[in-house]
Every structure is written in C-alpha cells, then in structure tokens.
Enzyme design. Structure first.
Site, PDB file in Angstrom:
ATOM      1  N   GLU A 287     -25.800 -49.923 -25.682  1.00 47.81           N
ATOM      2  CA  GLU A 287     -25.811 -49.458 -24.290  1.00 47.81           C
ATOM      3  C   GLU A 287     -26.233 -50.551 -23.316  1.00 47.81           C
ATOM      4  O   GLU A 287     -27.105 -51.345 -23.617  1.00 47.81           O
ATOM      5  CB  GLU A 287     -26.839 -48.324 -24.152  1.00 47.81           C
ATOM      6  CG  GLU A 287     -26.256 -46.939 -24.112  1.00 47.81           C
ATOM      7  CD  GLU A 287     -25.405 -46.659 -22.882  1.00 47.81           C
ATOM      8  OE1 GLU A 287     -25.445 -47.422 -21.915  1.00 47.81           O
ATOM      9  OE2 GLU A 287     -24.686 -45.662 -22.899  1.00 47.81           O
ATOM     10  N   ASP A 288     -25.628 -50.544 -22.134  1.00 51.07           N
ATOM     11  CA  ASP A 288     -26.057 -51.486 -21.082  1.00 51.07           C
ATOM     12  C   ASP A 288     -26.823 -50.775 -19.968  1.00 51.07           C
ATOM     13  O   ASP A 288     -27.224 -51.420 -19.002  1.00 51.07           O
ATOM     14  CB  ASP A 288     -24.851 -52.199 -20.452  1.00 51.07           C
ATOM     15  CG  ASP A 288     -24.025 -51.254 -19.604  1.00 51.07           C
ATOM     16  OD1 ASP A 288     -23.775 -50.111 -20.052  1.00 51.07           O
ATOM     17  OD2 ASP A 288     -23.651 -51.641 -18.478  1.00 51.07           O
TER      18      ASP A 288
ATOM     19  N   SER B 173     -18.681 -42.694 -24.291  1.00 46.12           N
ATOM     20  CA  SER B 173     -18.638 -43.124 -22.893  1.00 46.12           C
ATOM     21  C   SER B 173     -18.581 -41.938 -21.952  1.00 46.12           C
ATOM     22  O   SER B 173     -17.948 -40.929 -22.258  1.00 46.12           O
ATOM     23  CB  SER B 173     -17.387 -43.994 -22.683  1.00 46.12           C
ATOM     24  OG  SER B 173     -17.151 -44.189 -21.312  1.00 46.12           O
ATOM     25  N   ALA B 174     -19.206 -42.093 -20.787  1.00 45.01           N
ATOM     26  CA  ALA B 174     -19.153 -41.043 -19.761  1.00 45.01           C
ATOM     27  C   ALA B 174     -17.830 -41.078 -19.011  1.00 45.01           C
ATOM     28  O   ALA B 174     -17.511 -40.157 -18.252  1.00 45.01           O
ATOM     29  CB  ALA B 174     -20.292 -41.259 -18.771  1.00 45.01           C
ATOM     30  N   SER B 175     -17.041 -42.120 -19.216  1.00 44.92           N
ATOM     31  CA  SER B 175     -15.860 -42.326 -18.382  1.00 44.92           C
ATOM     32  C   SER B 175     -14.671 -41.463 -18.794  1.00 44.92           C
ATOM     33  O   SER B 175     -14.352 -41.346 -19.970  1.00 44.92           O
ATOM     34  CB  SER B 175     -15.443 -43.795 -18.436  1.00 44.92           C
ATOM     35  OG  SER B 175     -14.217 -43.964 -17.753  1.00 44.92           O
TER      36      SER B 175
ATOM     37  N   THR C 220     -16.339 -53.665 -17.066  1.00 43.40           N
ATOM     38  CA  THR C 220     -15.770 -52.827 -16.012  1.00 43.40           C
ATOM     39  C   THR C 220     -16.827 -52.391 -15.006  1.00 43.40           C
ATOM     40  O   THR C 220     -16.471 -51.858 -13.956  1.00 43.40           O
ATOM     41  CB  THR C 220     -15.120 -51.572 -16.629  1.00 43.40           C
ATOM     42  OG1 THR C 220     -15.934 -51.174 -17.717  1.00 43.40           O
ATOM     43  CG2 THR C 220     -13.718 -51.854 -17.092  1.00 43.40           C
TER      44      THR C 220
ATOM     45  N   ASN D 181     -11.859 -42.448 -17.849  1.00 43.23           N
ATOM     46  CA  ASN D 181     -10.813 -43.482 -17.921  1.00 43.23           C
ATOM     47  C   ASN D 181     -10.899 -44.309 -19.195  1.00 43.23           C
ATOM     48  O   ASN D 181     -10.208 -45.335 -19.311  1.00 43.23           O
ATOM     49  CB  ASN D 181     -10.943 -44.424 -16.721  1.00 43.23           C
ATOM     50  CG  ASN D 181     -10.668 -43.718 -15.396  1.00 43.23           C
ATOM     51  OD1 ASN D 181      -9.607 -43.130 -15.221  1.00 43.23           O
ATOM     52  ND2 ASN D 181     -11.618 -43.754 -14.479  1.00 43.23           N
TER      53      ASN D 181
ATOM     54  N   ASP E  57     -21.175 -47.607 -26.090  1.00 47.08           N
ATOM     55  CA  ASP E  57     -20.811 -47.318 -24.707  1.00 47.08           C
ATOM     56  C   ASP E  57     -19.642 -48.252 -24.377  1.00 47.08           C
ATOM     57  O   ASP E  57     -19.444 -49.265 -25.062  1.00 47.08           O
ATOM     58  CB  ASP E  57     -22.022 -47.595 -23.810  1.00 47.08           C
ATOM     59  CG  ASP E  57     -21.682 -47.474 -22.348  1.00 47.08           C
ATOM     60  OD1 ASP E  57     -21.049 -46.482 -21.967  1.00 47.08           O
ATOM     61  OD2 ASP E  57     -22.048 -48.390 -21.569  1.00 47.08           O
ATOM     62  N   LEU E  58     -18.871 -47.948 -23.366  1.00 51.98           N
ATOM     63  CA  LEU E  58     -17.701 -48.777 -23.042  1.00 51.98           C
ATOM     64  C   LEU E  58     -17.973 -49.731 -21.874  1.00 51.98           C
ATOM     65  O   LEU E  58     -18.014 -50.952 -22.044  1.00 51.98           O
ATOM     66  CB  LEU E  58     -16.514 -47.860 -22.702  1.00 51.98           C
ATOM     67  CG  LEU E  58     -15.229 -48.554 -22.275  1.00 51.98           C
ATOM     68  CD1 LEU E  58     -14.611 -49.343 -23.424  1.00 51.98           C
ATOM     69  CD2 LEU E  58     -14.218 -47.530 -21.760  1.00 51.98           C
ATOM     70  N   ASP E  59     -18.206 -49.128 -20.701  1.00 53.02           N
ATOM     71  CA  ASP E  59     -18.351 -49.929 -19.482  1.00 53.02           C
ATOM     72  C   ASP E  59     -19.625 -50.770 -19.550  1.00 53.02           C
ATOM     73  O   ASP E  59     -20.728 -50.231 -19.661  1.00 53.02           O
ATOM     74  CB  ASP E  59     -18.424 -49.005 -18.256  1.00 53.02           C
ATOM     75  CG  ASP E  59     -17.124 -48.238 -18.027  1.00 53.02           C
ATOM     76  OD1 ASP E  59     -16.054 -48.848 -18.160  1.00 53.02           O
ATOM     77  OD2 ASP E  59     -17.190 -47.033 -17.718  1.00 53.02           O
TER      78      ASP E  59
ATOM     79  N   ARG F  53     -19.041 -39.733 -12.723  1.00 51.10           N
ATOM     80  CA  ARG F  53     -18.414 -40.118 -11.451  1.00 51.10           C
ATOM     81  C   ARG F  53     -19.076 -39.419 -10.268  1.00 51.10           C
ATOM     82  O   ARG F  53     -19.413 -40.050  -9.261  1.00 51.10           O
ATOM     83  CB  ARG F  53     -16.919 -39.775 -11.506  1.00 51.10           C
ATOM     84  CG  ARG F  53     -16.134 -40.395 -10.386  1.00 51.10           C
ATOM     85  CD  ARG F  53     -14.658 -40.050 -10.520  1.00 51.10           C
ATOM     86  NE  ARG F  53     -14.107 -40.430 -11.811  1.00 51.10           N
ATOM     87  CZ  ARG F  53     -12.931 -40.039 -12.283  1.00 51.10           C
ATOM     88  NH1 ARG F  53     -12.164 -39.244 -11.551  1.00 51.10           N
ATOM     89  NH2 ARG F  53     -12.510 -40.412 -13.483  1.00 51.10           N
TER      90      ARG F  53
ATOM     91  N   LYS G 181     -24.704 -46.948 -13.192  1.00 49.00           N
ATOM     92  CA  LYS G 181     -24.308 -47.290 -14.569  1.00 49.00           C
ATOM     93  C   LYS G 181     -24.646 -46.162 -15.533  1.00 49.00           C
ATOM     94  O   LYS G 181     -25.790 -45.694 -15.562  1.00 49.00           O
ATOM     95  CB  LYS G 181     -25.000 -48.577 -15.018  1.00 49.00           C
ATOM     96  CG  LYS G 181     -24.444 -49.810 -14.332  1.00 49.00           C
ATOM     97  CD  LYS G 181     -25.029 -51.073 -14.928  1.00 49.00           C
ATOM     98  CE  LYS G 181     -24.415 -52.304 -14.273  1.00 49.00           C
ATOM     99  NZ  LYS G 181     -25.081 -53.537 -14.689  1.00 49.00           N
ATOM    100  N   GLY G 182     -23.655 -45.751 -16.305  1.00 48.27           N
ATOM    101  CA  GLY G 182     -23.886 -44.758 -17.349  1.00 48.27           C
ATOM    102  C   GLY G 182     -23.828 -43.324 -16.861  1.00 48.27           C
ATOM    103  O   GLY G 182     -23.761 -42.406 -17.663  1.00 48.27           O
TER     104      GLY G 182
ATOM    105  N   LYS H  99     -25.209 -38.726 -19.364  1.00 46.75           N
ATOM    106  CA  LYS H  99     -26.389 -39.451 -19.810  1.00 46.75           C
ATOM    107  C   LYS H  99     -27.397 -39.430 -18.660  1.00 46.75           C
ATOM    108  O   LYS H  99     -26.971 -39.509 -17.515  1.00 46.75           O
ATOM    109  CB  LYS H  99     -26.038 -40.908 -20.145  1.00 46.75           C
ATOM    110  CG  LYS H  99     -24.975 -41.055 -21.246  1.00 46.75           C
ATOM    111  CD  LYS H  99     -24.462 -42.491 -21.302  1.00 46.75           C
ATOM    112  CE  LYS H  99     -23.292 -42.618 -22.266  1.00 46.75           C
ATOM    113  NZ  LYS H  99     -22.661 -43.945 -22.284  1.00 46.75           N
TER     114      LYS H  99
HETATM  115  C1  BG6 Z   1     -19.665 -44.873 -17.114  1.00 46.83           C
HETATM  116  C2  BG6 Z   1     -19.993 -45.909 -16.049  1.00 46.83           C
HETATM  117  O1  BG6 Z   1     -19.260 -45.518 -18.289  1.00 46.83           O
HETATM  118  O2  BG6 Z   1     -18.617 -44.025 -16.662  1.00 46.83           O
HETATM  119  C3  BG6 Z   1     -20.344 -45.203 -14.746  1.00 46.83           C
HETATM  120  O3  BG6 Z   1     -21.082 -46.701 -16.481  1.00 46.83           O
HETATM  121  C4  BG6 Z   1     -19.211 -44.283 -14.333  1.00 46.83           C
HETATM  122  O4  BG6 Z   1     -20.605 -46.160 -13.754  1.00 46.83           O
HETATM  123  C5  BG6 Z   1     -18.910 -43.293 -15.464  1.00 46.83           C
HETATM  124  O5  BG6 Z   1     -19.569 -43.572 -13.150  1.00 46.83           O
HETATM  125  C6  BG6 Z   1     -17.735 -42.376 -15.154  1.00 46.83           C
HETATM  126  O6  BG6 Z   1     -16.565 -43.131 -15.120  1.00 46.83           O
HETATM  127  P1  BG6 Z   1     -15.149 -42.639 -14.636  1.00 46.83           P
HETATM  128  O7  BG6 Z   1     -14.235 -43.750 -15.119  1.00 46.83           O
HETATM  129  O8  BG6 Z   1     -14.860 -41.343 -15.323  1.00 46.83           O
HETATM  130  O9  BG6 Z   1     -15.198 -42.523 -13.157  1.00 46.83           O
HETATM  131 MG    MG Z   2     -22.264 -48.744 -19.605  1.00 46.09          MG
END
Ligand code: BG6
Ligand code: MG
Length: 219
Positions: free
Chosen positions: A170-171, A115-117, A16, A119, A8-10, A48, A44-45, A146
């Site tokens: 994972e955190d 990662s779910a992000s 972050t 970004n 996982d990233l964040d 958005r 977390k996880g 997730k």
């Molecule tokens: C996850 C974070 O890695 O990414 C979440 O733990 C976040 O808190 C999710 O909502 C989505 O991220 P982003 O950067 O696409 O808004």
């Molecule tokens: Mg995380």
C-alpha cells in the site's frame, strides 16, 4: 508464512496517483480555488466520492452542492482522469513491479489486486498486467472504502487464504490501516512518513525479492 500478496494499484503498481491529483486539481481550478499536492495526499486510497469531499473541503465548498451536482463533478473529474489513463502503456508500470509479480508466480504465491478504483480494469489492460493477477478486487466489487478492511478481506476470501498468510502492499495510510484491520501484515510503498504503521517500508520494487519480503515481515 506468506501465501498471498495483495497489491493496491494506484501509487503501488503504477503512478496514477499523479493523474488522480491532476484531474482533481483541474476541477478545483474550475471551481475557483487551488488544490495543492499536500491536500491531494488525503485522496489517496479513498473512494471517488470521498475524494471529492476532500477536494470540496479544501476549497471551503463542502456544503455548496446537491448530491446530484456532486455526482456530476465526480463524473467530470473521472472523464479527465480517463483521458490520462487510456493513454497509459506498460512503460508506466513502476520499476521492479513486474519482475516481483513474476517471481511470486514462479514461487506459487497468490497475487491479488485490492483497489478502491472503478478504473482498475482499464489500467491493468493498458499495462498488460491482468495475466499476472490471480484475482482482481476493485471498486466495482466493494462498497466500503479503505480504511475499511472490506477490499482486502474480500480478496483473501476469494482466493481462499487466511488473513494471517496475506501481505498487503500500500502507498496510502488508509490502506495500511485497512490491512491491519483485516488482520494482515503490510508493506508501506513509496517512503511517505504517513506509512509508519506498516509492518515494513519499501521505497521501490527495484531489486526487491520475495526473500527481502520474508526478511521484512516474517519476524
Ligand atoms: C484509489 C486512489 O486507488 O482509487 C484514490 O488511490 C481514488 O485516489 C480511488 O479516489 C477511486 O478511484 P476511481 O478510479 O474509481 O475514481
Ligand atoms: Mg494507492
């Protein structure tokens, strides 16, 4: 046997989670309520839009906005989040992470981001981490958040390694559940009691080696 580590990233590779929290707390403040760090745990996880629902629920505003307005709120939060992450440097990679990733490479263990992000790419580039990943699966490639196992299952599939040989770092409780549902072992990073279901716990990557990982999960 461990052939692949999925990270996982964040909150695992970079801290972050604090920027996500600050950006959501600012939005909540603008909407007229406080969003506490404890309430922030549930973001977390998760994606958005699911995080926005967590925030709006905390303020009793879950039915206040149209879908279009919610998209605008999520964009506002993301713009603020981007202010933070576009200023990040490699110094913000959590202690010991880079060393551990390099050890995995030397040993021929595959390294995947899960990662779910949306970004994730920006952060990997800002922190000079992209060359250390064999595959990157981020929020632009998956549609189910997730604890759905999609992000980890896709990572394993793309790298061509069976789930039983993958270990997820994972955190977030949702991420540990996603790993379990994908048929993978997991390492709960950061020491939160919410991670008790992970195969092993890890406070920090400082001094952590592949030997420690094997001792912890290859039982
Ligand atoms: C996850 C974070 O890695 O990414 C979440 O733990 C976040 O808190 C999710 O909502 C989505 O991220 P982003 O950067 O696409 O808004
Ligand atoms: Mg995380």
């Amino acid at each position: 046997m461990i052939s692949c580590c999925i990270f996982d990233l964040d909150g695992v590779i970079v801290d972050t989670a604090k920027y996500h929290y600050l950006a959501w707390a600012e939005l909540a403040h603008k909407l007229g309520f406080e969003f506490t760090p404890e309430q922030g745990e549930a973001t977390k996880g998760v994606s958005r839009m699911a995080s926005l629902d967590v925030v709006l629920r905390a303020g009793g505003m879950e039915n206040r906005f149209t879908e279009e307005e919610k998209l605008a709120l999520a964009t506002e939060k993301n713009d603020r989040y981007l202010d933070f992450i576009t200023r990040m440097t490699a110094n913000e990679v959590l202690p010991g992470v880079k060393h551990f990733l390099e050890e995995l490479h030397t040993l021929g263990i595959k390294v995947v981001l899960g990662s779910a992000s949306k970004n994730a790419g920006v952060i990997l580039d800002r922190c000079d981490l992209r060359p250390l990943f064999d595959r990157v699966v981020d929020g632009t490639l998956v549609s189910k958040a997730k604890p759905d196992p999609e992000v980890f299952a896709k990572g394993a599939e793309l790298i061509g390694i069976p789930a039983a040989e993958c270990v997820v770092f994972e955190d977030a409780a949702a991420g540990v559940e996603a790993a379990t549902r994908a048929g993978m072992r997991s390492v709960g990073v950061g020491g939160s009691p919410l991670l008790e279901k992970a195969t092993m716990q890890l406070r920090s990557f400082e001094g952590f080696t592949f030997g420690d990982l094997k001792a912890g999960v290859d039982k």
